[in-house]
Design a protein around this motif. Structure first.
Motif, short mmCIF file in Angstrom:
data_model
loop_
_atom_site.label_atom_id
_atom_site.label_comp_id
_atom_site.label_asym_id
_atom_site.label_seq_id
_atom_site.Cartn_x
_atom_site.Cartn_y
_atom_site.Cartn_z
N GLN A 24 51.57 6.46 15.94
CA GLN A 24 52.99 6.00 15.31
C GLN A 24 53.48 6.80 14.28
O GLN A 24 54.81 7.00 13.85
N ALA A 25 52.53 7.55 13.29
CA ALA A 25 53.19 8.21 12.56
C ALA A 25 53.67 9.55 12.82
O ALA A 25 54.88 10.20 12.37
N VAL A 26 53.28 10.09 13.94
CA VAL A 26 53.67 11.20 14.59
C VAL A 26 55.30 10.71 15.21
O VAL A 26 55.99 11.67 15.10
N ASP B 139 57.78 10.59 12.43
CA ASP B 139 58.30 12.01 12.28
C ASP B 139 58.98 12.72 12.96
O ASP B 139 59.40 13.77 13.14
N GLY B 140 59.14 12.19 14.22
CA GLY B 140 60.15 12.61 15.49
C GLY B 140 59.51 13.46 16.40
O GLY B 140 59.97 14.35 17.10
N GLY B 141 57.95 13.39 16.51
CA GLY B 141 57.13 14.27 17.36
C GLY B 141 57.08 13.38 18.66
O GLY B 141 57.19 12.42 18.94
N GLY B 142 57.01 14.67 19.69
CA GLY B 142 56.87 14.29 21.19
C GLY B 142 55.49 14.22 21.51
O GLY B 142 54.48 14.34 20.65
N ALA B 143 55.15 14.15 22.72
CA ALA B 143 54.06 14.33 23.57
C ALA B 143 53.17 15.24 23.16
O ALA B 143 51.99 15.40 22.83
N TRP B 144 53.86 16.61 22.95
CA TRP B 144 52.97 17.78 22.69
C TRP B 144 52.48 17.83 21.05
O TRP B 144 51.18 17.88 20.99
N HIS B 145 53.34 17.24 20.35
CA HIS B 145 52.88 16.95 18.90
C HIS B 145 51.88 15.94 18.93
O HIS B 145 50.94 16.16 18.13
#
Length: 311
Positions: A208-210, A213-219
């Motif tokens: 949820q934190a990722v 922050d706008g992160g996708g599947a790779w992040h």
């Protein structure tokens, strides 16, 4: 009064200290958990320690079922002088590295896939794990038929798209690699299950934190799944590497160590000595294999364990 020391206080509300009954009860409570170790200790003694000690002794003898003659270190010298031992040792390391490496990579990818939102997730988990349940000998016989150069299904499938498939098990360049790939197919289910358990144990808050922050599947994979599934990676590496170093049944079923000695491993060399009736020599080989596995796995376990703690 001044100058007088108060004696020990006694009375109905004051404990008089541990008496014989309390000491006996404490001893019983302290000894009780150790009694639970006894069955496991007996099994460990009978199944592991006694055979290990006997193997070290019989490695120093020339023995048959009814007789043994002490020969000292002659068996070890003879085994180490085997002309194909160097090939067998190199093949053993190659096999262990390839199988454990592929199981880590494929197990992690399948673990990520099978913890996602898939409609047939439960069925696919069963399909991936199914080869683990099949007999290794049966797998070896089946793939020996599939990989035949003329009548095998693999080369027939390749011929449809215009590729002339090699003699997978009869060519020295492909025999050991072919067996290693079959080993990966059979064993990747265990690695996948370990990774599924490791990934499901990661708290959802990190994902949820990722996402915040706008992160996708790779992040999510790079910064959460990959580092936090390290305990699973540690387990898969150790188990797969030990299995690869000791592997015998699949190699023997598919290639018999051939063509020639090109796919021999230490375990298959040991078995050939046993087949020839050199029981003391094969026992010495088993002891050396035990020492080699221990010498490789203990430092590897220490290094990976330190990294796990640091992570």
């Amino acid at each position: 009064m001044t100058g007088q020391h108060a004696g020990p206080r006694t009375g109905p509300g004051v404990s008089a200290g541990p008496g014989p009954a309390r000491a006996s009860r404490a001893r019983r409570h302290a000894a009780y958990p150790y009694a639970l170790y006894l069955p496991a200790a007996v099994v460990y003694l009978v199944i592991f320690l006694v055979p290990t000690v006997m193997a070290f002794y019989f490695a120093l003898t020339r023995w048959t079922l009814f007789d043994s003659t002490f020969v000292g270190l002659d068996n070890f010298r003879d085994f180490l002088s085997e002309q194909n031992l160097r090939i067998g040792f190199a093949n053993t390391l190659f096999y262990a590295v390839v199988t454990s490496g592929l199981k880590v990579v494929l197990g992690l990818l399948l673990g990520v896939l099978l913890t996602g939102k898939l409609r047939l997730r439960g069925f696919l988990r069963s399909v991936v794990f199914f080869p683990v349940l099949v007999s290794t000998v049966a797998v070896g016989i089946t793939f020996s038929a599939l990989l035949r150069p003329d009548t095998g299904l693999v080369n027939k499938a390749l011929a449809v798209i215009g590729i002339d498939g090699p003699d997978w098990l009869g060519d020295a360049n492909t025999a050991l690699l072919s067996v290693a790939l079959v080993d990966v197919w059979k064993g990747v289910g265990i690695a996948t299950v370990i990774y599924i358990a490791g990934i499901l144990s990661i708290p959802r808050d990190y994902y949820q934190a990722v996402a915040v922050d706008g992160g996708g599947a790779w992040h999510r994979f790079r910064h959460v799944t990959l580092p936090l599934s390290w305990p699973a990676t540690y387990s898969v590496i150790i188990l797969s590497f030990i299995g690869g170093l000791r592997s015998f049944d699949l190699i023997w079923t598919m290639t018999r160590g051939g063509p020639g000695f090109t796919s021999d491993t230490i375990a298959s060399i040991i078995y050939k000595q046993y087949q020839a009736g050199f029981f003391g020599l094969s026992t010495a080989g088993n002891v050396l294999l035990f020492i080699v596995v221990t010498a490789i796995v203990v430092p590897l376990n220490y290094f990976l364990g330190k990294r796990q703690v640091a992570a």
